[in-house]
Design an enzyme around this catalytic site. Structure first.
Site, mmCIF file in Angstrom:
data_model
loop_
_atom_site.group_PDB
_atom_site.id
_atom_site.type_symbol
_atom_site.label_atom_id
_atom_site.label_comp_id
_atom_site.label_asym_id
_atom_site.label_seq_id
_atom_site.Cartn_x
_atom_site.Cartn_y
_atom_site.Cartn_z
ATOM 1 C CB CYS A 51 4.653 11.037 -8.445
ATOM 2 S SG CYS A 51 3.762 10.635 -6.916
ATOM 3 C CG PHE A 69 -0.587 10.214 -1.819
ATOM 4 C CD1 PHE A 69 -0.157 10.478 -3.107
ATOM 5 C CD2 PHE A 69 0.280 9.562 -0.957
ATOM 6 C CE1 PHE A 69 1.101 10.095 -3.534
ATOM 7 C CE2 PHE A 69 1.544 9.171 -1.377
ATOM 8 C CZ PHE A 69 1.949 9.442 -2.669
ATOM 9 C CG HIS A 106 5.513 15.488 -8.202
ATOM 10 N ND1 HIS A 106 4.151 15.593 -8.237
ATOM 11 C CD2 HIS A 106 5.805 14.472 -7.351
ATOM 12 C CE1 HIS A 106 3.632 14.665 -7.427
ATOM 13 N NE2 HIS A 106 4.618 13.974 -6.885
ATOM 14 C CG ASN A 132 2.229 13.288 -4.063
ATOM 15 O OD1 ASN A 132 1.721 13.321 -5.176
ATOM 16 N ND2 ASN A 132 3.357 12.632 -3.825
#
Length: 385
Positions: free
Chosen positions: A166, A217, A305, A338
């Protein structure tokens, strides 16, 4: 100083001579768009799962992630061609790479084309390429395939950053910044591209994190062009990369644990990840801010993030940020999930839009932050132009 009008409302701000700037941004996604409310039924059906406990847990997770929509390479056609992917315990790394390798480059290509179009200069003016992915494995790597597809010069300087997870996007910005600032006249194409194909597998009670991944995700790609001393007659910088720091937390390398197996990539995520970030985020941010003598967290803009809502909440509460400071991060998480290394660029694109619409161009200084395996903190002090 170089005059700039990157944010429209802030024509009085200037780019610092010699500092790297973001000149353009682009993004791309696979064709399959999945609303979160449809994910559970599809995932349970596609993996032939008949466990109601697993289904109920996934339903709860999908609600807590705050994700509304995501894109995915996985499709009914792929599962029909490779039914073994949905079978527990089957060695499928070869099949997954057959899917992931071309898909990652295809998305990177689309994002790069969009970025270069916004930049407004020929692709042959790209002198370096930084290619970031945790979703493909091959030699030569995707950097070469992408360079060829874009028609870049054969002497383009290529850098590959593999399996950073990430924080890879912010690492890419740091590396591109160093290249741009140490090679006068250079223009760096930074591309990130990710898919969850390598980690796709049926749910298993012994792997609870698989359900977190399924709920959180997504897939996609992003690209930016980085350069110092922009030519304002044909380039429009909107963000300066002022100062970059990377730091790992000793003794935390097992908190985010990933390994490649015959079935693909297996991940384990420690429950204490948000706490580790909470315990160290303030000192890390102060280190970045001290470069320009900045003191107040709420006087900055924030591009964080969005690893998940728990991490964003911890950052917000620890730094006592006002309620709107992480809006761009929360919006990116809601719209795309994500998407690993890509997500910071979706946040930055929303941030560009937000700052442009604020009086006098909004806050001048901000931070880009990402966290990943290590535990690694990656941060850049940004300046809006």
């Amino acid at each position: 100083m170089l005059k700039n009008g990157g944010n429209g409302a802030s024509s009085d701000r200037t780019a610092t001579l010699g500092k790297a700037t973001v000149l353009a941004i682009g993004k791309a996604f696979p064709k399959q768009l999945i609303p979160q409310e449809h994910l559970v039924e599809g995932y349970i059906r596609d993996t032939n799962c008949h466990d109601l406990v697993v289904k109920e847990k996934l339903e709860r997770l999908c609600k807590t992630t705050t994700v509304k929509t995501r894109y995915t390479v996985m499709s009914r056609e792929i599962l029909d061609k490779y039914p073994e992917i949905a079978t527990e315990g089957t060695p499928t790394i070869r099949q997954k790479l057959e899917i992931a390798n071309p898909a990652v480059v295809e998305m990177a290509l689309e994002a790069s084309i969009a970025c270069i179009k916004e930049w407004g200069r020929p692709a042959q003016d790209i002198t370096h390429i930084v290619y970031v992915s945790s979703s493909e494995i091959r030699l030569p790597g995707g950097d070469l395939y992408l360079s060829a597809e874009l028609g870049l010069r054969s002497d383009v300087g290529r850098v590959m950053l593999y399996f950073l997870g990430c924080y890879g996007g912010v690492t890419g910005l740091r590396v591109a910044k160093d290249i741009a600032e140490n090679n006068p006249g250079s223009r760096v194409l930074l591309t990130t591209s990710e898919t969850t194909i390598l980690g796709f597998r049926p749910p298993n009670k012994d792997r609870p994190y698989d359900l977190v991944g399924a709920a959180l995700f997504g897939d996609g790609a992003a690209a930016v062009v980085i350069g110092s001393n922009p030519d304002l007659s044909r380039e429009n910088p909107f963000m300066e990369l002022n100062y970059a720091v990377q730091q790992f937390l000793p003794g935390t390398h097992n908190v985010i644990d990933g390994c490649l197996t015959e079935e693909g990539i297996n991940f384990k995520l420690g429950r204490d990840l948000p706490i580790k970030i909470e315990d160290n985020i303030e000192e890390f941010c102060k280190k970045l801010m001290s470069k320009e003598g900045l003191k107040e967290f709420n006087e900055l803009f924030w591009a964080v993030h969005p690893g998940g809502p728990a991490i964003l909440n911890r950052v917000e509460n620890t730094l006592k940020l006002t309620g709107d400071k992480l809006n761009c991060s929360r919006r990116a998480l809601m719209d795309y999930g994500n998407v690993s290394s890509n997500t910071i660029f979706y946040v930055m694109e929303y941030m560009r839009e937000e700052l442009k619409n604020k009086e006098n161009g909004g806050e001048e200084w901000g931070l880009a932050l990402a966290f990943g395996p290590g535990i690694t903190f990656e941060g850049i002090l940004l300046r809006s132009l």
